[in-house]
Scaffold this active site. Structure first.
Site, PDB file in Angstrom:
ATOM      1  N   LYS A 177       0.840  -1.214   0.000  1.00 28.98           N
ATOM      2  CA  LYS A 177       0.000   0.000   0.000  1.00 28.98           C
ATOM      3  C   LYS A 177       0.872   1.261   0.000  1.00 28.98           C
ATOM      4  O   LYS A 177       0.631   2.199  -0.764  1.00 28.98           O
ATOM      5  CB  LYS A 177      -0.914  -0.025   1.227  1.00 28.98           C
ATOM      6  CG  LYS A 177      -1.604   1.276   1.551  1.00 28.98           C
ATOM      7  CD  LYS A 177      -2.578   1.696   0.464  1.00 28.98           C
ATOM      8  CE  LYS A 177      -3.086   3.109   0.719  1.00 28.98           C
ATOM      9  NZ  LYS A 177      -3.936   3.597  -0.366  1.00 28.98           N
ATOM     10  N   LYS A 246       2.275  10.892   4.834  1.00 29.65           N
ATOM     11  CA  LYS A 246       2.651   9.774   5.717  1.00 29.65           C
ATOM     12  C   LYS A 246       2.956   8.517   4.901  1.00 29.65           C
ATOM     13  O   LYS A 246       3.943   7.824   5.146  1.00 29.65           O
ATOM     14  CB  LYS A 246       1.488   9.498   6.685  1.00 29.65           C
ATOM     15  CG  LYS A 246       1.609   8.200   7.448  1.00 29.65           C
ATOM     16  CD  LYS A 246       0.254   7.555   7.773  1.00 29.65           C
ATOM     17  CE  LYS A 246      -0.615   7.295   6.585  1.00 29.65           C
ATOM     18  NZ  LYS A 246      -1.823   6.519   6.845  1.00 29.65           N
TER      19      LYS A 246
HETATM   20  P1  NAD Z   1      -9.984  10.156   8.490  1.00 30.10           P
HETATM   21  O1  NAD Z   1      -9.041  11.090   9.148  1.00 30.10           O
HETATM   22  O2  NAD Z   1     -11.126  10.681   7.687  1.00 30.10           O
HETATM   23  O3  NAD Z   1     -10.607   9.151   9.597  1.00 30.10           O
HETATM   24  C1  NAD Z   1      -9.879   8.613  10.663  1.00 30.10           C
HETATM   25  C2  NAD Z   1     -10.837   8.530  11.853  1.00 30.10           C
HETATM   26  O4  NAD Z   1     -10.179   7.877  12.940  1.00 30.10           O
HETATM   27  C3  NAD Z   1     -11.277   9.905  12.378  1.00 30.10           C
HETATM   28  O5  NAD Z   1     -12.692   9.993  12.339  1.00 30.10           O
HETATM   29  C4  NAD Z   1     -10.726   9.950  13.799  1.00 30.10           C
HETATM   30  O6  NAD Z   1     -11.560  10.646  14.706  1.00 30.10           O
HETATM   31  C5  NAD Z   1     -10.664   8.466  14.131  1.00 30.10           C
HETATM   32  N1  NAD Z   1      -9.762   8.126  15.218  1.00 30.10           N
HETATM   33  C6  NAD Z   1      -8.501   8.594  15.466  1.00 30.10           C
HETATM   34  N2  NAD Z   1      -7.983   7.959  16.537  1.00 30.10           N
HETATM   35  C7  NAD Z   1      -8.926   7.075  16.967  1.00 30.10           C
HETATM   36  C8  NAD Z   1      -8.952   6.105  18.008  1.00 30.10           C
HETATM   37  N3  NAD Z   1      -7.929   5.916  18.828  1.00 30.10           N
HETATM   38  N4  NAD Z   1     -10.067   5.339  18.140  1.00 30.10           N
HETATM   39  C9  NAD Z   1     -11.126   5.514  17.308  1.00 30.10           C
HETATM   40  N5  NAD Z   1     -11.155   6.416  16.302  1.00 30.10           N
HETATM   41  C10 NAD Z   1     -10.061   7.188  16.136  1.00 30.10           C
HETATM   42  O7  NAD Z   1      -9.073   9.180   7.639  1.00 30.10           O
HETATM   43  P2  NAD Z   1      -9.524   8.274   6.379  1.00 30.10           P
HETATM   44  O8  NAD Z   1      -9.367   9.091   5.151  1.00 30.10           O
HETATM   45  O9  NAD Z   1     -10.806   7.600   6.695  1.00 30.10           O
HETATM   46  O10 NAD Z   1      -8.322   7.210   6.402  1.00 30.10           O
HETATM   47  C11 NAD Z   1      -8.280   6.132   7.327  1.00 30.10           C
HETATM   48  C12 NAD Z   1      -7.086   5.251   6.931  1.00 30.10           C
HETATM   49  O11 NAD Z   1      -7.292   4.762   5.597  1.00 30.10           O
HETATM   50  C13 NAD Z   1      -5.741   6.001   6.913  1.00 30.10           C
HETATM   51  O12 NAD Z   1      -4.719   5.164   7.389  1.00 30.10           O
HETATM   52  C14 NAD Z   1      -5.557   6.371   5.458  1.00 30.10           C
HETATM   53  O13 NAD Z   1      -4.194   6.545   5.123  1.00 30.10           O
HETATM   54  C15 NAD Z   1      -6.206   5.178   4.769  1.00 30.10           C
HETATM   55  N6  NAD Z   1      -6.752   5.445   3.408  1.00 30.10           N
HETATM   56  C16 NAD Z   1      -7.492   6.565   3.143  1.00 30.10           C
HETATM   57  C17 NAD Z   1      -8.003   6.763   1.850  1.00 30.10           C
HETATM   58  C18 NAD Z   1      -8.836   7.977   1.474  1.00 30.10           C
HETATM   59  O14 NAD Z   1      -9.062   8.186   0.257  1.00 30.10           O
HETATM   60  N7  NAD Z   1      -9.327   8.787   2.405  1.00 30.10           N
HETATM   61  C19 NAD Z   1      -7.761   5.810   0.847  1.00 30.10           C
HETATM   62  C20 NAD Z   1      -7.031   4.677   1.175  1.00 30.10           C
HETATM   63  C21 NAD Z   1      -6.530   4.497   2.465  1.00 30.10           C
END
Ligand code: NAD
Length: 296
Positions: A177, A246
């Site tokens: 990834k 990141k």
């Molecule tokens: P985001 O920031 O929208 O969501 C992350 C959520 O985690 C937030 O709502 C936050 O409040 C919550 N959070 C933080 N610490 C926490 C804890 N200890 N317990 C419970 N909840 C907690 O991020 P996202 O875009 O949904 O991405 C999530 C993961 O997926 C990341 O690792 C990102 O790199 C990966 N990702 C994102 C995308 C994208 O297009 N957004 C695509 C592929 C992968």
């Protein structure tokens, strides 16, 4: 694969992290017939999840107790480790833990080994495709870890993704990834530079994108990001610049840990770190176009 061990509907699944990805992925699982309980430390995220018809637990204990499978969708591996430490006393015996966040692979290996030694099953299964494909349930998923655990989790993964790649041992999904996002970010940065040069020459930016998309310079960013989020100035793809920076840093660190020279990854990682410093953690990753413009 023995059907008796595969985790199929209506098994209970806990989704920890209800952000841009967690919310639509949890909705896919509900549509597939699983009993889904979500949790997020943000009141706002929990409220949005409930408003969209999901069941948000008031705490992690309520979310994970009795769950056959627990999904983490959190910003990074350090946060995943801390969250899992807090949940561990509440996991059901034999629960399968699936880290679908984009975490650093070396940390995932260590965390997975610890969880497996404690009697749980663990795989990494990060995703690619962004919010749109999360909503459609057509993500690409790269699963690392024990084959029999992936067998058990596979019906759950297929409810959210079109393709599930088995990448190898623990952490290999996270490695794949991070490398994917490095290639994606490098392609986006190159396309943004090309558009700026074209514009200075007097070529309409949209025209250059049309040329790239019909030619060998075409990539995911030229097709799905340049006109939609950058040239249009909307910058609202739903994937933050902080998360992309990141991922590139993770890929670059991995190269260093494995002693593979990767000068382009060094350069791309430094560029995105600088963009993050300039634009702040609330910026969308497509604002790399604004960073590039500010440097001209
Ligand atoms: P985001 O920031 O929208 O969501 C992350 C959520 O985690 C937030 O709502 C936050 O409040 C919550 N959070 C933080 N610490 C926490 C804890 N200890 N317990 C419970 N909840 C907690 O991020 P996202 O875009 O949904 O991405 C999530 C993961 O997926 C990341 O690792 C990102 O790199 C990966 N990702 C994102 C995308 C994208 O297009 N957004 C695509 C592929 C992968």
């Amino acid at each position: 694969m023995s059907q008796s061990t595969a985790i199929i509907p209506p098994a209970k699944i806990a989704v920890i992290g209800l952000g841009n990805m967690g919310q639509p992925m949890a909705a896919c699982l509900s549509r597939a017939g699983y009993e889904v309980v979500g949790f997020d430390t943000s009141d706002d995220a929990r409220r949005k999840f409930s408003a969209a018809g999901g069941i948000a637990a008031p705490g992690v204990a309520e979310a994970v107790s009795d769950a056959a499978l627990v999904i983490t969708l959190l910003p990074d591996g350090t946060i995943v480790r801390a969250a899992i430490e807090g949940m561990k006393p509440h996991f059901a015996p034999g629960a399968v833990i699936v880290d679908m966040s984009s975490s650093a692979p070396m940390g995932t290996k260590a965390l997975g080994q610890e969880l497996i030694a404690a009697g749980f099953e663990f795989i990494d299964a990060p995703v690619s495709g962004g919010v749109k494909r999360a909503i459609d349930g057509t993500l690409a998923i790269m699963a690392g870890g024990d084959e029999s655990t992936i067998d058990r989790a596979e019906p759950v993964l297929h409810a959210m993704g079109k393709s599930v790649f088995r990448t190898g041992p623990l952490g290999s999904g996270h490695a794949a990834k991070a490398l994917n996002n490095y290639v994606s970010a490098a392609g986006l940065a190159a396309a943004v530079e090309a558009v700026a040069i074209a514009e200075r020459f007097g070529i309409d930016p949209n025209k250059l994108v049309d040329v790239l998309n019909a030619s060998t310079g075409r990539n995911n960013s030229t097709e799905n990001k340049l006109k939609q989020f950058i040239i249009s100035g909307t910058f609202n793809s739903g994937f933050s610049l902080a998360l992309m920076a990141k991922d590139i840093r993770t890929a670059d660190d991995l190269a260093r840990q494995l002693d593979v020279p990767a000068p382009l990854a060094d350069e791309v990682a430094a560029q995105w770190d600088e963009a993050l410093k300039m634009l702040g953690s609330s910026a969308d990753h497509t604002e790399i176009g604004r960073y590039s413009a500010a440097r001209r």
